[in-house]
Design an enzyme around this catalytic site. Structure first.
Site, mmCIF file in Angstrom:
data_model
loop_
_atom_site.group_PDB
_atom_site.id
_atom_site.type_symbol
_atom_site.label_atom_id
_atom_site.label_comp_id
_atom_site.label_asym_id
_atom_site.label_seq_id
_atom_site.Cartn_x
_atom_site.Cartn_y
_atom_site.Cartn_z
ATOM 1 N N HIS A 69 0.826 -1.225 0.000
ATOM 2 C CA HIS A 69 0.000 0.000 0.000
ATOM 3 C C HIS A 69 0.847 1.255 0.000
ATOM 4 O O HIS A 69 1.984 1.251 0.438
ATOM 5 C CB HIS A 69 -0.861 0.074 1.276
ATOM 6 C CG HIS A 69 -1.586 -1.183 1.616
ATOM 7 N ND1 HIS A 69 -1.562 -1.725 2.878
ATOM 8 C CD2 HIS A 69 -2.340 -2.001 0.854
ATOM 9 C CE1 HIS A 69 -2.292 -2.836 2.881
ATOM 10 N NE2 HIS A 69 -2.773 -3.031 1.665
ATOM 11 N N HIS A 71 0.840 4.539 2.130
ATOM 12 C CA HIS A 71 0.302 5.122 3.359
ATOM 13 C C HIS A 71 0.489 6.638 3.316
ATOM 14 O O HIS A 71 1.273 7.156 2.525
ATOM 15 C CB HIS A 71 0.972 4.487 4.578
ATOM 16 C CG HIS A 71 0.481 3.092 4.862
ATOM 17 N ND1 HIS A 71 0.024 2.689 6.096
ATOM 18 C CD2 HIS A 71 0.370 2.002 4.058
ATOM 19 C CE1 HIS A 71 -0.342 1.412 6.048
ATOM 20 N NE2 HIS A 71 -0.146 0.964 4.819
ATOM 21 N N HIS A 86 -3.668 4.086 5.491
ATOM 22 C CA HIS A 86 -3.681 4.046 4.031
ATOM 23 C C HIS A 86 -3.997 5.436 3.479
ATOM 24 O O HIS A 86 -4.869 6.137 4.014
ATOM 25 C CB HIS A 86 -4.748 3.065 3.534
ATOM 26 C CG HIS A 86 -4.466 1.633 3.904
ATOM 27 N ND1 HIS A 86 -5.150 0.576 3.370
ATOM 28 C CD2 HIS A 86 -3.534 1.103 4.744
ATOM 29 C CE1 HIS A 86 -4.670 -0.551 3.877
ATOM 30 N NE2 HIS A 86 -3.698 -0.252 4.719
ATOM 31 N N HIS A 94 -11.569 0.556 2.416
ATOM 32 C CA HIS A 94 -10.475 -0.193 1.800
ATOM 33 C C HIS A 94 -11.023 -1.121 0.709
ATOM 34 O O HIS A 94 -12.113 -1.665 0.836
ATOM 35 C CB HIS A 94 -9.759 -1.013 2.880
ATOM 36 C CG HIS A 94 -8.633 -1.829 2.357
ATOM 37 N ND1 HIS A 94 -7.413 -1.284 2.021
ATOM 38 C CD2 HIS A 94 -8.539 -3.150 2.075
ATOM 39 C CE1 HIS A 94 -6.611 -2.243 1.566
ATOM 40 N NE2 HIS A 94 -7.281 -3.393 1.598
ATOM 41 N N HIS A 103 -9.282 3.037 -1.188
ATOM 42 C CA HIS A 103 -8.288 4.029 -0.786
ATOM 43 C C HIS A 103 -7.391 4.269 -1.998
ATOM 44 O O HIS A 103 -7.055 3.313 -2.721
ATOM 45 C CB HIS A 103 -7.427 3.495 0.362
ATOM 46 C CG HIS A 103 -8.197 3.156 1.607
ATOM 47 N ND1 HIS A 103 -7.801 2.159 2.477
ATOM 48 C CD2 HIS A 103 -9.325 3.712 2.132
ATOM 49 C CE1 HIS A 103 -8.644 2.120 3.495
ATOM 50 N NE2 HIS A 103 -9.592 3.033 3.305
ATOM 51 N N ASP A 106 -4.494 1.816 -2.166
ATOM 52 C CA ASP A 106 -4.718 0.362 -2.202
ATOM 53 C C ASP A 106 -4.162 -0.267 -3.477
ATOM 54 O O ASP A 106 -4.862 -0.386 -4.492
ATOM 55 C CB ASP A 106 -6.218 0.047 -2.095
ATOM 56 C CG ASP A 106 -6.774 0.378 -0.719
ATOM 57 O OD1 ASP A 106 -5.973 0.597 0.210
ATOM 58 O OD2 ASP A 106 -8.014 0.414 -0.591
ATOM 59 N N HIS A 144 3.340 -5.500 3.983
ATOM 60 C CA HIS A 144 2.792 -6.135 5.190
ATOM 61 C C HIS A 144 3.170 -7.604 5.306
ATOM 62 O O HIS A 144 3.561 -8.243 4.325
ATOM 63 C CB HIS A 144 1.264 -5.999 5.178
ATOM 64 C CG HIS A 144 0.813 -4.587 5.420
ATOM 65 N ND1 HIS A 144 0.520 -4.104 6.665
ATOM 66 C CD2 HIS A 144 0.633 -3.554 4.558
ATOM 67 C CE1 HIS A 144 0.167 -2.828 6.572
ATOM 68 N NE2 HIS A 144 0.220 -2.469 5.296
ATOM 69 N N ARG A 167 3.493 -4.384 9.744
ATOM 70 C CA ARG A 167 4.238 -3.691 8.688
ATOM 71 C C ARG A 167 5.671 -4.214 8.717
ATOM 72 O O ARG A 167 6.385 -3.997 9.685
ATOM 73 C CB ARG A 167 4.203 -2.185 8.940
ATOM 74 C CG ARG A 167 2.763 -1.669 9.053
ATOM 75 C CD ARG A 167 2.680 -0.193 9.389
ATOM 76 N NE ARG A 167 1.261 0.182 9.498
ATOM 77 C CZ ARG A 167 0.796 1.422 9.476
ATOM 78 N NH1 ARG A 167 1.643 2.444 9.365
ATOM 79 N NH2 ARG A 167 -0.498 1.660 9.538
HETATM 80 CU CU LIG Z 1 -0.583 -0.880 4.367
HETATM 81 ZN ZN LIG Z 2 -6.600 0.587 2.051
#
Ligand SMILES: [Cu+2]
Ligand SMILES: [Zn+2]
Ligand SMILES: *[C@@H]1O[C@H](CO)[C@@H](O)[C@H](O)[C@H]1NC(C)=O
Ligand SMILES: *[C@@H]1O[C@H](CO)[C@@H](O)[C@H](O)[C@H]1NC(C)=O
Length: 178
Positions: A69, A71, A86, A94, A103, A106, A144, A167
């Protein structure tokens, strides 16, 4: 013979055709990220109307899928929690990269092979290097521990983060030349 102005115009056009380029050097999370996760990601966008092409490789992962993602904030040190949530300027839930409502950050999952290497090759029309609202330069990439369920998990976590877990690595996306 070409005038200086013409030459300058030609040079400016050539430059503009390159578009924008940003990059990110992944580092393991300072708190509990597995040692040895590394990788370089490049973000290229030819013009404001083109998709962003995300390319690169991530090494040292556990085999299988890992949430990937953008962030909202840049990373301070190697503390991936400093990247915030995110990147979500639209205030949507999401979702999957292909969802109309997601998002902005994403980008789904990357898939590591048995050696822990994930090759990244993503075209995305929602993130941008140009747009005032969707410019991801200065924000973070977060990788992640677990697979992102793309908002289909049927629980609150799914609609917030895709249940992608800890993370493991992150970096700040920075502008660079060609
Ligand atoms: Cu993430
Ligand atoms: Zn997301
Ligand atoms: C893992 O690395 C080894 C040694 O470099 C290589 O022979 C093998 O093909 C790789 N496996 C995968 C799944 O990429
Ligand atoms: C995108 O955002 C970064 C960080 O805020 C900024 O430095 C950069 O100039 C922006 N790029 C564009 C094309 O607006």
């Amino acid at each position: 013979m070409k005038t200086l102005a013409t030459l300058l115009a030609v040079a400016a056009t050539a430059l503009a055709q390159h578009g924008l380029h940003s990059t990110c050097e992944l580092a393991p999370d300072a708190e509990g990220g597995p040692d040895g996760v590394s990788g370089t990601l490049d973000f290229l966008q030819k013009t404001e109307r083109d998709p962003v092409h995300v390319t690169g490789a991530v090494y040292g992962l556990t085999p299988g899928k890992h949430g990937f993602h953008i962030h909202s904030a840049g990373v301070v040190g190697a503390d991936c929690s400093s990247a915030g949530g995110h990147f979500n300027p639209d205030g949507f839930d999401h979702g999957a990269p292909t969802s109309d409502f997601r998002h902005v950050g994403d980008l789904g999952n990357i898939d590591a092979d048995l050696n822990g290497t994930a090759v990244v090759d993503i075209m995305d029309t929602t993130i941008s290097l140009y747009d005032l609202e969707r410019n991801i330069t200065g924000r973070a990439v977060v990788v992640h521990a677990l697979e992102d369920d793309l908002g289909l998990g049927g629980d609150e976590g799914s609609l917030a983060t895709g249940n992608a877990g800890a993370r493991v690595a992150c970096c700040t996306i920075t502008e660079r030349g060609f």
